[in-house]
Design a protein around this motif. Structure first.
Motif, PDB file in Angstrom:
ATOM      1  N   ARG A  55      -9.676-129.850  41.912  1.00 49.38           N
ATOM      2  CA  ARG A  55     -10.426-130.457  43.009  1.00 49.38           C
ATOM      3  C   ARG A  55     -10.696-131.944  42.785  1.00 49.38           C
ATOM      4  N   TRP A  69      -5.027-117.501  40.599  1.00 50.25           N
ATOM      5  CA  TRP A  69      -5.967-117.492  41.713  1.00 50.25           C
ATOM      6  C   TRP A  69      -6.065-116.112  42.364  1.00 50.25           C
ATOM      7  N   PRO A 112      -5.492-117.637  51.887  1.00 50.75           N
ATOM      8  CA  PRO A 112      -6.650-118.331  52.462  1.00 50.75           C
ATOM      9  C   PRO A 112      -7.301-119.263  51.443  1.00 50.75           C
ATOM     10  N   GLY A 113      -7.623-120.464  51.896  1.00 50.36           N
ATOM     11  CA  GLY A 113      -8.312-121.420  51.046  1.00 50.36           C
ATOM     12  C   GLY A 113      -7.415-122.429  50.367  1.00 50.36           C
ATOM     13  N   PHE A 114      -6.098-122.165  50.331  1.00 49.57           N
ATOM     14  CA  PHE A 114      -5.193-123.128  49.690  1.00 49.57           C
ATOM     15  C   PHE A 114      -5.019-124.302  50.639  1.00 49.57           C
ATOM     16  N   ASP A 115      -5.564-125.466  50.265  1.00 48.92           N
ATOM     17  CA  ASP A 115      -5.665-126.584  51.185  1.00 48.92           C
ATOM     18  C   ASP A 115      -4.844-127.804  50.768  1.00 48.92           C
TER      19      ASP A 115
END
Length: 641
Positions: free
Chosen positions: A414, A526, A617-620
């Motif tokens: 992040r 993940w 979901p959530g992989f941005d």
């Protein structure tokens, strides 16, 4: 056991009707031309489906014979296969269960059928379950008969015992032993399905998801790649074989002119040669093996060459020749002779075994031959990749993830700077060059700037290495042996310090991962693919350090592997309408296909869509797949979007 041989459409329909979980297993036998060839029954180019068994409830199964040479077969084999294709193999409401579904996938694909999810491979499930408190089952621990004996205390007869030297199509399908053997395979596969899922639900629920949604569709895809194989230019390979023989003979003569009649063997690593180096010439032992003997690997030769430049300059030529000799020896033995041995006489292609669970991180491995180590263009003096050529009227298409591990790393840690670089379509290596050397980004990205190539090489190795906990000495070795750069240790320390300062969230993520791994005793991806690290708390610094690096690289490499495998499931779903799109190979982060010349644009659009879709979901972080097309694997040219 309620096992039966059935031969009519009505009997099959009656048994399968209403079932939403169906285990199945093929019995195969060689075609007439290959009856004398070893293991031909396992090759879908040389064998045919003799019969298929199904099980919808434990303790029951049916066997449907198609092409037995004795006894009574089904009255309408093709009609029954058409029915089964619609009712089972393409049915989205039926979970298809098989032990090594890659095998069944290959034989159905030979008939133009691509098994559709949901699918479940019990051999993959076996490898995702523990056989001890910290050790997962290996492929060698996952044979159906072995598992039936260990987990159900069931003694399943071997194929050899049942067939007694005959092929399966020479057995009477109405014979009780034939029925029992064929039906037991699907029955115990179904039992394993329920047993493993119960185990997953109790102990590792994430692994059930991985088996069902990732590994089982991947196994189907592997069957397609295995069947298609790699089209090889055998004439060119034989020409290069002669060229390599001449080159090796020339190098041997040059080496002998320096060292005399010392036997160097095929790889310049004989005990006689080592004795000559360390006793005869009195050279220092700069590296030892795990058994504390003198090493003589490639790294040792490079180290000795460096030492000789300062101390024995007359010997530098010897080590340069040895390195060249080894390089050509590797090329000939592995990539020419080795590949030639695996060309199929039936297809003219190589059909490697692809192992999607061949590594602890979940990345692919391959064997017979190992194509994961196929040399890249820059390290390939004979053009090994040019051996793989498209047939007339076809081209090879490659889709390669761009920096997928670094993108996954940015997703994990992040770090704002990394995320912004990828979200804006920037150049992460130029960004890292800027961070390391404190120069403007524009200068770092300018190919005409001074030291551009050297700095970018260092940046690339830093990006991949520092994510995985690379120390200064490790970076120094990497740059020396992979990039040919002699970088002082102090400069390597500065480079790593600057990189960590420039990406502050990276170090924080690394420390958190190591702390969690030490607390739990494992690391994971993940999606929850687990890897146990028994040495993470070891008092031995070397063991602990290695475990810590595994704790860091598994989440990144394993998640990147899952991203690729999830894409394979999406590709499978679109293949029934695109049978012209033929999967050939997975290598690193790359997928290779064979396609008609007039289908390039359509193929690229479809595969890119499958590969670049958000994996979960959530992989941005944006995912990019770069396309390249060519007549051979060695002449692929990248295409612009």
């Amino acid at each position: 056991m309620n096992y039966q041989c059935v031969t009519t459409h009505e009997e099959i329909h009656r048994y399968l009707e209403g079932a939403d979980i169906i285990a199945f297993d093929f019995e195969t036998a060689p075609m007439n031309n290959f009856r004398n060839e070893d293991k031909a029954a396992l090759d879908a180019h040389k064998a045919e489906i003799v019969g298929v068994s199904f099980s919808v409830s434990e303790g029951t199964a049916i066997y449907v014979p198609f092409t037995h040479r004795v006894g009574r077969n089904s009255s309408d084999p093709q009609g029954i296969i058409n029915y089964l294709t619609k009712a089972v193999w393409l049915n989205p409401n039926v979970t298809k269960v098989a032990h090594n579904i890659s095998f069944e996938s290959m034989f159905l694909y030979a008939r133009g059928i691509v098994i559709q999810p949901p699918v479940y491979d019990t051999i993959a499930a076996s490898q995702m379950t523990l056989k001890s408190s910290t050790e997962f089952r290996q492929l060698s621990d996952s044979g159906l008969k072995m598992l039936a004996s260990q987990l159900f205390d069931a003694a399943m007869p071997s194929f050899e015992a049942v067939t007694d030297g005959h092929f399966f199509d020479e057995l009477d399908p109405q014979d009780a032993e034939t029925i029992r053997y064929a039906c037991a395979d699907s029955d115990y596969t179904l039992r394993l399905y329920h047993l493993f899922n119960n185990w997953f639900d109790h102990y590792l629920p994430n692994h059930r998801f991985i088996v069902e949604q990732i590994e089982s569709p991947t196994a189907v895809f592997c069957g397609l790649m295995k069947y298609n194989g790699l089209p090889m230019d055998k004439d060119t390979m034989l020409c290069k074989q002669r060229e390599a023989d001449l080159k090796l003979a020339e190098l041997q003569d040059k080496i002998a002119s320096i060292i005399g009649d010392v036997n160097i063997g095929a790889n310049a690593s004989t005990s006689e040669f080592k004795s000559f180096l360390f006793k005869g010439l009195g050279l220092p032992v700069l590296k030892s093996t795990a058994k504390y003997q003198e090493a003589a690997d490639d790294e040792t030769m490079i180290l000795l060459a460096d030492w000789c430049r300062e101390n024995r300059p007359e010997l530098v030529t010897l080590f340069e020749l040895i390195q060249e000799y080894r390089k050509w020896g590797k090329i000939k033995s592995t990539y020419i002779d080795g590949y030639l041995r695996h060309i199929s006489g039936a297809t003219g292609r190589i059909h490697p075994d692809l192992l999607p669970l061949g590594t602890e991180t979940g990345r692919f491995a391959s064997r017979n031959p190992n194509l994961q180590n196929c040399p890249r263009k820059g390290n390939d003096p004979v053009g090994v990749r040019k051996f793989i050529v498209a047939p007339k009227g076809k081209v090879l298409l490659s889709l390669d993830f761009s920096q997928i591990e670094l993108r996954v790393g940015a997703f994990y840690c992040r770090d704002d700077r990394m995320l912004e670089t990828y979200r804006s379509g920037g150049d992460i290596h130029a960004q890292t060059t800027s961070v390391i050397y404190h120069i403007p980004f524009e200068q770092a990205a300018n190919k005409n700037a001074g030291q551009y190539k050297e700095r970018r090489t260092i940046a690339k190795n830093c990006n991949f290495g520092v994510f995985f906990g690379l120390f200064a000495k490790g970076l120094q070795r990497t740059l020396r042996f992979k990039a040919g750069l002699d970088t002082p240790l102090s400069e390597c320390e500065t480079i790593i310090d600057n990189l960590k300062a420039g990406y502050p969230m990276l170090s924080r993520w690394q420390e958190n991962v190591k702390r969690q791994a030490q607390k739990r005793g494992y690391t994971q991806t993940w999606l929850g693919r687990r890897r146990y690290l028994p040495d993470i708390s070891s008092s031995d610094w070397g063991r602990k350090s290695y475990a810590e690096r595994c704790a860091l690289n598994t989440p990144i490499q394993g998640t990147a592997a899952d991203v690729l495998k999830l894409a394979l499931g999406r590709i499978i779903a679109g293949l029934p309408e695109r049978l012209w799109l033929r999967p050939l190979l997975q290598i690193h982060d790359e997928l290779v296909f064979e396609i008609p010349e007039n289908k390039v644009a359509e193929a690229i659009a479809f595969v890119k869509q499958c590969m670049e879709a958000p994996p979960f979901p959530g992989f941005d972080v944006p995912i990019v797949a770069e396309a390249a097309v060519g007549d051979s694997f060695g002449t692929l040219k990248e295409l612009e979007d």
